[in-house]
Write an enzyme that holds these catalytic residues in place. Sequence first.
Site, PDB file in Angstrom:
ATOM      1  N   HIS A  64       0.835  -1.201   0.000  1.00 57.64           N
ATOM      2  CA  HIS A  64       0.000   0.000   0.000  1.00 57.64           C
ATOM      3  C   HIS A  64       0.872   1.254   0.000  1.00 57.64           C
ATOM      4  O   HIS A  64       2.039   1.223   0.394  1.00 57.64           O
ATOM      5  CB  HIS A  64      -0.920   0.014   1.227  1.00 57.64           C
ATOM      6  CG  HIS A  64      -0.192  -0.198   2.519  1.00 57.64           C
ATOM      7  ND1 HIS A  64       0.097  -1.452   3.000  1.00 57.64           N
ATOM      8  CD2 HIS A  64       0.341   0.672   3.419  1.00 57.64           C
ATOM      9  CE1 HIS A  64       0.755  -1.353   4.136  1.00 57.64           C
ATOM     10  NE2 HIS A  64       0.918  -0.067   4.425  1.00 57.64           N
ATOM     11  N   CYS A 100       0.821  -3.630  17.289  1.00 59.85           N
ATOM     12  CA  CYS A 100       2.074  -4.094  16.698  1.00 59.85           C
ATOM     13  C   CYS A 100       2.923  -2.866  16.367  1.00 59.85           C
ATOM     14  O   CYS A 100       2.408  -1.745  16.336  1.00 59.85           O
ATOM     15  CB  CYS A 100       1.829  -4.954  15.458  1.00 59.85           C
ATOM     16  SG  CYS A 100       1.119  -4.079  14.062  1.00 59.85           S
TER      17      CYS A 100
END
Length: 616
Positions: free
Chosen positions: A67, A170
């Site tokens: 992305h 994360c």
Amino acid sequence: MNIKDLLKEDSIILNEHSSNKEEVIDTLIDKHFECHHITDKEKFKQAIMAREKLSSTGIGHMIAIPHAQNETVKYPSLVAMVDKDGVDFDSLDKTPVKLIFMIAVPKEGGTNHLEILAELSQILMDDKIIKNLINAQTPKHFINILTSKLDIKNNKQENDKFDVVAVTACPTGIAHTYMAAKSLEETALKMGVKIKVETNGASGVKNKLTKKDIEHAKAVIIAADKKVEMTRFSNKNIIQVPVAEGIHEPQNLIEQAMNYNEEERLQKDKKKVEKSYKKIKNIYNHFMNGVSRLIPILMIYGIISQIMIMLGIDQSYYIYNDAELGWFMNLNLENIPWLAIMFSGCLFSAFIAESISEVPGFTVALFSSFIYMNHNLGIIGMIVIGFVSGYLVLGLKKLFSYIPELMDSLVPNYLLPLSGFAIMTIILTFLPQRAIDYQYQDQILVLSPILLIIIGFVLGAMMSIDMGGPINKIAYSIGIIGILLKRFDFMSAVMVAGMIPPIVIWLSIMVYPQLFNEKEKSGKWRCLVRGLCFVSEEAIPYMINDKRGIHFPCIIASGIAGSLSMFFGCSQMFPHGGIATLPFITKPHFFMISIFASTLIGMSFVLLFKKNTNNS
């Protein structure tokens, strides 16, 4: 941002194979360009590749989601590709990628790409959906499979009491954060457990846990690989795991949370403490190995030095005169103590390393210390070299365990010592001089009389607190290090203090035998002889059986003995011997006065405390 609005049939590529990661990216960028999502393929590729350099977007489970935000993107868009043969995409789980989605968002698109990524990640948590997408026959079929779960209601229940609360996070705050959240929510729904999951992603904290949520939950699951705000969970049962466990083991985590056992948690915490203690104890044991092995060397050094002082030897007396043997063999008697104390530091270092990694560690530390004696490392530097060399060789042993079995014989006597010494040479060569420089000088640290008395009392008391335990050995080690630093009075304070407990017990039995049983009285002469020989252990059974009547008085008496020895200026260059070495102790008459005075005081306390204890 809805997947239904982003993914169209003409932006899906089915049954096409690419040979590598870059080829996959080129194919998907071409598709974006064909669908008029972007205006410049090269600029968009640069943005995609820049993101890949940060960390792979191959998130595992055969899925990759590259992305980028870029000025060439017209509007938020999505293209997809299926490669049934799989392609290496540097995925986190090292598996080939078969399902690839590429997200394109305008530069001013804010967090649109993260929202798309989060929604995709949650949909793709279902293995059945992944399998069906890979086997989709038409683009329309692909879209139907992908969007089939969008209408399923999730398990979020606002203004309700939750059985379990969780936080997922994360480092990049993208796919794994939302995958773990989805996994926990869906598993909890199947198990009939009410859960609320806070996601700590790149776009900020979503679904934030309230004070009420936390208060009512049985436990908190923290599935995170980065720092999470923990103060709000004080006094709560916490299960803390990597984010991957939130994705792959949600049922196990929820079961743990629902059946959380406080006693089990305490046991786990205890094991962690024990593990940490074991590491510290290992370091302590390695240090004490160096101390114990150094004792006989320092004994010879100290006794010879003291004899030379007593004899007034100050001129050269050559033991060897063969010029061919060189300067080392043309030793004069007055150089023997100097050589002994100089090499004691090197041997101390080597003995520590030997305890850690046996003979190869000894060799590396010894030669590292020899080579760098000209840096005047001092005793602290030598200790550091010992530990570094020991653990370095230990690491090299593990590394060399992978070499072929035929070469095993080269490891202990060739590869380990040479490679270890080479690495230590590099470390010490490039270490800043000020970091290791320590100048030995004839000047000794001057301490005030009050400070000497305090130090003597502390060292003396330490010698009797645990009798052969860690505190006792620390005090003894300070005495030995004192010899290496030319503070010879430390060692005298330590030795006289260690002699006192057995002698105090002997005198107490002799003066007032009625306070002791027959077994205790039978050991009185052993106490005297062992005490005079600086063997404190004879007092241990008496001290264990009667802390108030024997142990505490002995601690006080040992502290007083240490103080008196320091105050009188008694000193010795050797670390053992007791009364047998009295002639070699500086101011021996004051040393004996310290023994007599502290023994009388200790006996008085024993008679006082033990008599009161027996009468109570």
